[in-house]
Design an enzyme around this catalytic site. Sequence first.
Site, PDB file in Angstrom:
ATOM      1  N   ASP A 191       0.796  -1.221  -0.004  1.00 49.28           N
ATOM      2  CA  ASP A 191       0.004   0.169   0.015  1.00 49.28           C
ATOM      3  C   ASP A 191       0.844   1.508   0.257  1.00 49.28           C
ATOM      4  O   ASP A 191       1.972   1.270   0.589  1.00 49.28           O
ATOM      5  CB  ASP A 191      -0.697   0.016   1.492  1.00 49.28           C
ATOM      6  CG  ASP A 191      -1.878   0.933   1.525  1.00 49.28           C
ATOM      7  OD1 ASP A 191      -2.610   1.141   0.690  1.00 49.28           O
ATOM      8  OD2 ASP A 191      -1.607   2.190   2.203  1.00 49.28           O
ATOM      9  N   GLU A 224       1.633  -0.710  -4.923  1.00 47.72           N
ATOM     10  CA  GLU A 224       0.519   0.404  -5.281  1.00 47.72           C
ATOM     11  C   GLU A 224       1.344   1.664  -5.813  1.00 47.72           C
ATOM     12  O   GLU A 224       1.639   2.515  -5.035  1.00 47.72           O
ATOM     13  CB  GLU A 224      -0.357   0.897  -4.114  1.00 47.72           C
ATOM     14  CG  GLU A 224      -1.623   1.683  -4.548  1.00 47.72           C
ATOM     15  CD  GLU A 224      -2.218   2.769  -3.525  1.00 47.72           C
ATOM     16  OE1 GLU A 224      -3.239   2.996  -3.788  1.00 47.72           O
ATOM     17  OE2 GLU A 224      -1.486   2.720  -2.440  1.00 47.72           O
TER      18      GLU A 224
HETATM   19  C1  GLC Z   1      -3.883   3.350  -0.519  1.00 44.87           C
HETATM   20  C2  GLC Z   1      -5.253   2.440  -0.327  1.00 44.87           C
HETATM   21  C3  GLC Z   1      -6.295   3.320   0.314  1.00 44.87           C
HETATM   22  C4  GLC Z   1      -5.864   4.101   1.569  1.00 44.87           C
HETATM   23  C5  GLC Z   1      -4.520   4.579   1.464  1.00 44.87           C
HETATM   24  C6  GLC Z   1      -3.887   5.003   2.957  1.00 44.87           C
HETATM   25  O1  GLC Z   1      -4.048   4.365  -1.301  1.00 44.87           O
HETATM   26  O2  GLC Z   1      -5.773   1.844  -1.597  1.00 44.87           O
HETATM   27  O3  GLC Z   1      -7.624   2.781   0.445  1.00 44.87           O
HETATM   28  O4  GLC Z   1      -6.815   5.158   2.158  1.00 44.87           O
HETATM   29  O5  GLC Z   1      -3.443   3.948   1.088  1.00 44.87           O
HETATM   30  O6  GLC Z   1      -3.603   3.776   3.484  1.00 44.87           O
END
Ligand code: GLC
Length: 579
Positions: free
Chosen positions: A230, A292
């Site tokens: 993440d 991500e």
């Molecule tokens: C990422 C996740 C999102 C979350 C953020 C903070 O972007 O996909 O849903 O709110 O990180 O953890």
Amino acid sequence: MLRPILATLLALSSGTLLAQTAPTPTATPWWKGAVLYEIYPRSFQDSNGDGVGDLNGITSRLDYLQKLGIDGIWIAPAYPSPQVDFGYDISDYEAIDPQYGTMADFEKLVAAAKQRHIRVLMDMVLNHTSDKDPWFVQSKSSRTDPKRDWYVWRDPKGYDKDGKPIPPNNWQSVFGHSAWEWDAGTKQFYYHRFYVQQPDLNWRNPAVEKAMFDVLRFWLDKGVAGFRLDAIPSLFEDPAMRNEPEKGGTNAYGDPNLNTIYTDNLPEVHGVIARMRKVVAAYPDDRVLIGETYLPNVEELDKWYGGAAKNELQLPMDMLLGFGSGYAGHGKLDATFFRNTINAAETKLQGSEPLFVFSNHDNPRDWDRYSDGVHDLQIAKILATMLLTTRDTALLYYGEELGMKTHTPTRVEDVQDPIGKLGWPKEKGRDGERTPMQWTADAQAGFSTNAHTWLPVAADHTTLNVVSEEQDPNSLLRWYQQLTHLRDSNPAFAPDAKINVLMNTAADVLAYTRAGADGKLVLVAINMSDAPQTLDTSAYVGTGALHTLAASNAPQNNSVKSKQVTLPPFSVWVAEQGQ
Ligand code: GLC
């Protein structure tokens, strides 16, 4: 097989555990060309009637996923959490939140998935913890606590005339307003890139890295196939704490738009990732690291693979294809854009595997981003085709295969996602793309027996659901099933089958060929316009017959001899060289 057995015997005979050598990765690891499926656990299947999805619910739907051709599921965080950010604020990294089940349920899920050749991947939040995590509680307790430096603490820049502390700099939270939160107890600010309840860990402290790598090992030991990391580009911040340059204008929260050069994608992160890769590489069965990675271009993306060394993430997400023509706004079904972006992934990633994605739990669903209100189903089939017939690992988001729509709340009092409350009405939050999975036409869509689900079941479930789409040969679900089947059975869609993007077609046509080990070419031709388009196929696949493998709305005839093929508006044609 021989090596682990031998190692065990040696370990037993010597009475100590021998240091294991890293297993050799397979030439075609399981994740190459795999179809991955993101599950938002709150919204997939509720097994105990509390209105929130859970792990046993996922287990009960594995047959559906197997039929859909899924090789791996990524489960959004199901760890204990105060649920401020619905699990992305973790308070215990080595347990399961009771609202999702127990560790035994998790182990059952992994085993049941394995029986169906489906791997389980965990979401892993390394950038921040919950403010209720014992690490942070300790860190906040005093300036001299051993965990103090595990988070990013700074003195105020000064105090204003009312005695209010001034934050160290202008950095902002992605979720609105200053990224600095004052702690009156210890008289310092802590940094939080996301919610106030999500303090950032200090990755410059080696103890943080060690603790988090131990967390990874905990789950790897449990048999997880890998992690989706993440917010991974946010791991480091500029140690000099320089102000970020303003870009002009304000965002949905009324804050100035900043160019996040001091808080995003800092080069230091690559050292951590390379070391993390070694942690997973010590395990057998090709465990995988997925990132991500929202990045500005393919050159930046390549760095996340480790460039030519390929020693970092195996699969940083390519957000450029599925979101590049607009994240929250309307995506443009632009053949030139897709042609160039697919070609760039093919030619500029040094042979690394692209991971394409069109939808996730943070952005409006692809159906809404690309639809024109007239050809919506055809357009959704086009997106599915790009995802499943290019040379990539494909990532789809639950419900995307049905054409589930974004159901954004219409009243602020119904909003669950805190950013929707803070930013209303400019930012309505992410509830719209997180509504419960639509399994059946029954009340609550077969998702739950509870009349009150955590987000309401969308009203269109009476017609848009798994059961009805299973029965309709022209449905989107059947199209996804057809393409994943093709991907598994036709050598032209094998993970290593070359793709050749055809660059000189009519502007509105995206076409490419794939070449399997058997030497047969397959042509994928997509008309992205509302007018018929003609493609001269002879230059690419010769003048022999082409047999239709899949056609979203034509040419319907099985075999096409003519070299001039007319593609109806918004159509997909997949055809194989024949006699
Ligand atoms: C990422 C996740 C999102 C979350 C953020 C903070 O972007 O996909 O849903 O709110 O990180 O953890």
